[in-house]
Design a protein around this motif. Structure first.
Motif, PDB file in Angstrom:
ATOM      1  N   PHE A  84      78.618   5.526  34.322  1.00 47.62           N
ATOM      2  CA  PHE A  84      77.171   5.269  34.254  1.00 47.62           C
ATOM      3  C   PHE A  84      76.848   3.804  33.962  1.00 47.62           C
ATOM      4  O   PHE A  84      75.774   3.493  33.428  1.00 47.62           O
ATOM      5  N   GLU A  85      77.750   2.898  34.349  1.00 51.19           N
ATOM      6  CA  GLU A  85      77.520   1.474  34.098  1.00 51.19           C
ATOM      7  C   GLU A  85      76.289   0.950  34.831  1.00 51.19           C
ATOM      8  O   GLU A  85      75.644   0.009  34.377  1.00 51.19           O
ATOM      9  N   ASP A  86      75.980   1.541  35.991  1.00 46.70           N
ATOM     10  CA  ASP A  86      74.840   1.071  36.787  1.00 46.70           C
ATOM     11  C   ASP A  86      73.585   1.919  36.590  1.00 46.70           C
ATOM     12  O   ASP A  86      72.584   1.717  37.285  1.00 46.70           O
ATOM     13  N   TRP A  87      73.637   2.869  35.676  1.00 47.77           N
ATOM     14  CA  TRP A  87      72.479   3.740  35.452  1.00 47.77           C
ATOM     15  C   TRP A  87      71.324   2.936  34.855  1.00 47.77           C
ATOM     16  O   TRP A  87      71.519   2.127  33.944  1.00 47.77           O
ATOM     17  N   ARG A  88      70.140   3.154  35.370  1.00 45.41           N
ATOM     18  CA  ARG A  88      68.962   2.469  34.842  1.00 45.41           C
ATOM     19  C   ARG A  88      67.898   3.512  34.473  1.00 45.41           C
ATOM     20  O   ARG A  88      67.725   4.521  35.165  1.00 45.41           O
ATOM     21  N   LEU A  89      67.214   3.247  33.398  1.00 45.30           N
ATOM     22  CA  LEU A  89      66.073   4.060  32.985  1.00 45.30           C
ATOM     23  C   LEU A  89      64.828   3.208  33.122  1.00 45.30           C
ATOM     24  O   LEU A  89      64.690   2.171  32.460  1.00 45.30           O
ATOM     25  N   GLU A  90      63.925   3.631  33.975  1.00 45.36           N
ATOM     26  CA  GLU A  90      62.673   2.896  34.176  1.00 45.36           C
ATOM     27  C   GLU A  90      61.579   3.473  33.274  1.00 45.36           C
ATOM     28  O   GLU A  90      61.491   4.689  33.097  1.00 45.36           O
ATOM     29  N   VAL A  91      60.762   2.592  32.737  1.00 44.29           N
ATOM     30  CA  VAL A  91      59.538   2.975  32.030  1.00 44.29           C
ATOM     31  C   VAL A  91      58.408   2.348  32.837  1.00 44.29           C
ATOM     32  O   VAL A  91      58.302   1.124  32.930  1.00 44.29           O
ATOM     33  N   ARG A  92      57.576   3.189  33.441  1.00 45.86           N
ATOM     34  CA  ARG A  92      56.660   2.694  34.467  1.00 45.86           C
ATOM     35  C   ARG A  92      55.340   3.475  34.421  1.00 45.86           C
ATOM     36  O   ARG A  92      55.080   4.221  33.489  1.00 45.86           O
ATOM     37  N   LEU A 101      65.937  -0.343  31.966  1.00 44.21           N
ATOM     38  CA  LEU A 101      66.887  -0.428  30.868  1.00 44.21           C
ATOM     39  C   LEU A 101      68.247   0.127  31.258  1.00 44.21           C
ATOM     40  O   LEU A 101      68.346   1.198  31.865  1.00 44.21           O
ATOM     41  N   SER A 102      69.300  -0.591  30.906  1.00 51.54           N
ATOM     42  CA  SER A 102      70.656  -0.093  31.064  1.00 51.54           C
ATOM     43  C   SER A 102      71.008   0.782  29.875  1.00 51.54           C
ATOM     44  O   SER A 102      70.295   0.807  28.856  1.00 51.54           O
ATOM     45  N   LEU A 103      72.133   1.481  29.964  1.00 49.98           N
ATOM     46  CA  LEU A 103      72.578   2.273  28.820  1.00 49.98           C
ATOM     47  C   LEU A 103      72.867   1.377  27.625  1.00 49.98           C
ATOM     48  O   LEU A 103      72.622   1.759  26.477  1.00 49.98           O
ATOM     49  N   ASP A 104      73.394   0.174  27.887  1.00 49.95           N
ATOM     50  CA  ASP A 104      73.651  -0.746  26.787  1.00 49.95           C
ATOM     51  C   ASP A 104      72.343  -1.140  26.102  1.00 49.95           C
ATOM     52  O   ASP A 104      72.283  -1.228  24.872  1.00 49.95           O
ATOM     53  N   ASN A 105      71.281  -1.371  26.900  1.00 51.98           N
ATOM     54  CA  ASN A 105      69.967  -1.651  26.310  1.00 51.98           C
ATOM     55  C   ASN A 105      69.524  -0.501  25.410  1.00 51.98           C
ATOM     56  O   ASN A 105      69.020  -0.718  24.300  1.00 51.98           O
ATOM     57  N   ARG A 107      71.362   1.737  23.865  1.00 55.15           N
ATOM     58  CA  ARG A 107      72.201   1.841  22.669  1.00 55.15           C
ATOM     59  C   ARG A 107      71.870   0.771  21.634  1.00 55.15           C
ATOM     60  O   ARG A 107      72.121   0.960  20.441  1.00 55.15           O
ATOM     61  N   ARG A 108      71.356  -0.374  22.073  1.00 54.23           N
ATOM     62  CA  ARG A 108      71.054  -1.474  21.164  1.00 54.23           C
ATOM     63  C   ARG A 108      69.712  -1.305  20.446  1.00 54.23           C
ATOM     64  O   ARG A 108      69.414  -2.043  19.500  1.00 54.23           O
ATOM     65  N   LEU A 109      68.915  -0.357  20.892  1.00 52.10           N
ATOM     66  CA  LEU A 109      67.636  -0.097  20.232  1.00 52.10           C
ATOM     67  C   LEU A 109      67.864   0.613  18.900  1.00 52.10           C
ATOM     68  O   LEU A 109      68.923   1.213  18.675  1.00 52.10           O
ATOM     69  N   PRO A 110      66.891   0.571  17.984  1.00 53.49           N
ATOM     70  CA  PRO A 110      67.009   1.386  16.762  1.00 53.49           C
ATOM     71  C   PRO A 110      67.226   2.849  17.131  1.00 53.49           C
ATOM     72  O   PRO A 110      66.576   3.374  18.040  1.00 53.49           O
ATOM     73  N   GLN A 111      68.137   3.511  16.434  1.00 50.36           N
ATOM     74  CA  GLN A 111      68.549   4.868  16.779  1.00 50.36           C
ATOM     75  C   GLN A 111      68.104   5.868  15.714  1.00 50.36           C
ATOM     76  O   GLN A 111      68.005   5.541  14.538  1.00 50.36           O
TER      77      GLN A 111
END
Length: 245
Positions: A84-92, A101-105, A107-111
C-alpha cells in the motif's frame, strides 16, 4: 454489555423482517419517519459527546472476522502487493483545502487507540483494539465549507458491480471515537478487515464502518449519491441510514 447485545439483535431482526414492507411507498414513508424518530430519541438519550463503551485488553476477541468484501478486485491486489505504498486517501468535496494523504501522512497525525465492540446487523459481535487519527483532525485540516452537512466515505470494494459507500452527518463525523483506523490489535489492519484504512464509527452498527477507504467527501446532500439512501445497503436492503446503538 447486555443492553448492546439486545440492541444489535433487535436491529438485525427488524431489518430482516421489514424489507418487504419497505418496498412499498407507504412503507418507505413509514420507515423514514421511524428512522427520524430513532435518531432523535437516540441523541436525546445519549449526549452528542457521550462515548461508546470501551474495554480492557483482556476483553479483545481472539479473532476478528471479516464481513462483506474480504478481498477487493480491480487495482487493489497491486496495492496490496506493494504494501500500500502508493495508496492515497483524498479529503475532498465541500472543503477549502482538499487533501491527498499517504499512509505515512496518516500515521504521522495524532493517533487515538480504543478498544471497542463491533456489533454487526447480522447478529455477531467482536471486540478489537483500533488505532488511527480522529476523522475530525482530517476535516479540520481540510476546512469544511458552511454548506457541508454530511460526510461520505468512498471505498475500493464493489458489490454486484456497484461501489461500496457510506455516510454520516457532522455529529458522528466529529465524535471523538470516530477514527480512520489503520491498525487492529496493535498490527497493521488485515485485508479481511479493510486494509489499509477503514472507518470506525463506534456509536453505530457495523455496516456504517466503511472498509478499504479511498476518499472522504463533504457534501450538502445525499440525494444524488448512489440511490440517495446514504449507503450501499441503505440503497438496496432497507437498512436504516442512522444505525445508532
Amino acid at each position: 454489555m447486555k443492553r448492546r447485545n439486545f440492541l444489535a439483535a433487535a436491529s438485525a431482526a427488524f431489518v430482516a423482517g421489514c424489507n418487504r414492507v419497505a418496498d412499498s411507498a407507504p412503507g418507505t414513508r413509514l420507515f423514514a419517519a421511524a428512522e427520524d424518530w430513532h435518531k432523535s430519541a437516540h441523541r436525546l438519550l445519549n449526549p452528542r459527546d457521550a462515548l461508546a463503551l470501551e474495554f480492557a485488553p483482556e476483553d479483545i476477541s481472539p479473532f476478528f472476522r471479516g464481513n462483506g468484501t474480504t478481498q477487493p478486485a480491480g487495482d487493489y491486489p497491486a496495492h496490496e502487493a506493494n504494501g500500500f505504498e502508493d495508496w492515497r486517501l483524498e479529503v475532498r468535496g465541500l472543503v477549502r483545502h482538499p487533501l491527498s494523504l499517504s499512509l505515512d501522512n496518516i500515521r504521522r497525525l495524532p493517533q487515538r487507540t480504543q478498544i471497542t465492540r463491533h456489533d454487526c446487523v447480522e447478529g455477531w459481535s467482536a471486540i478489537g483494539q483500533w488505532t488511527g487519527p480522529q476523522l475530525s483532525t482530517l476535516l479540520n485540516a481540510a476546512g469544511l465549507r458552511e454548506e457541508a452537512r454530511f460526510i461520505v466515505f468512498r471505498c475500493a470494494d464493489e458489490l454486484a458491480g456497484a461501489e461500496y459507500y457510506e455516510s454520516v452527518d457532522l455529529v458522528d463525523a466529529f465524535h471523538s471515537q470516530t477514527i480512520v483506523a489503520h491498525r487492529l490489535n496493535g498490527a497493521p489492519l488485515p485485508v479481511r478487515n479493510g486494509a489499509p484504512l477503514r472507518m470506525r464509527i463506534e456509536k453505530q452498527l457495523g455496516y456504517k464502518h466503511a472498509k478499504y477507504l479511498t476518499a472522504i467527501e463533504a457534501v450538502a446532500s445525499l440525494d444524488r449519491i448512489g440511490a440517495g439512501g446514504g449507503g450501499y445497503w441503505e440503497d438496496r436492503s432497507g437498512y436504516h441510514w442512522y444505525a445508532g446503538i
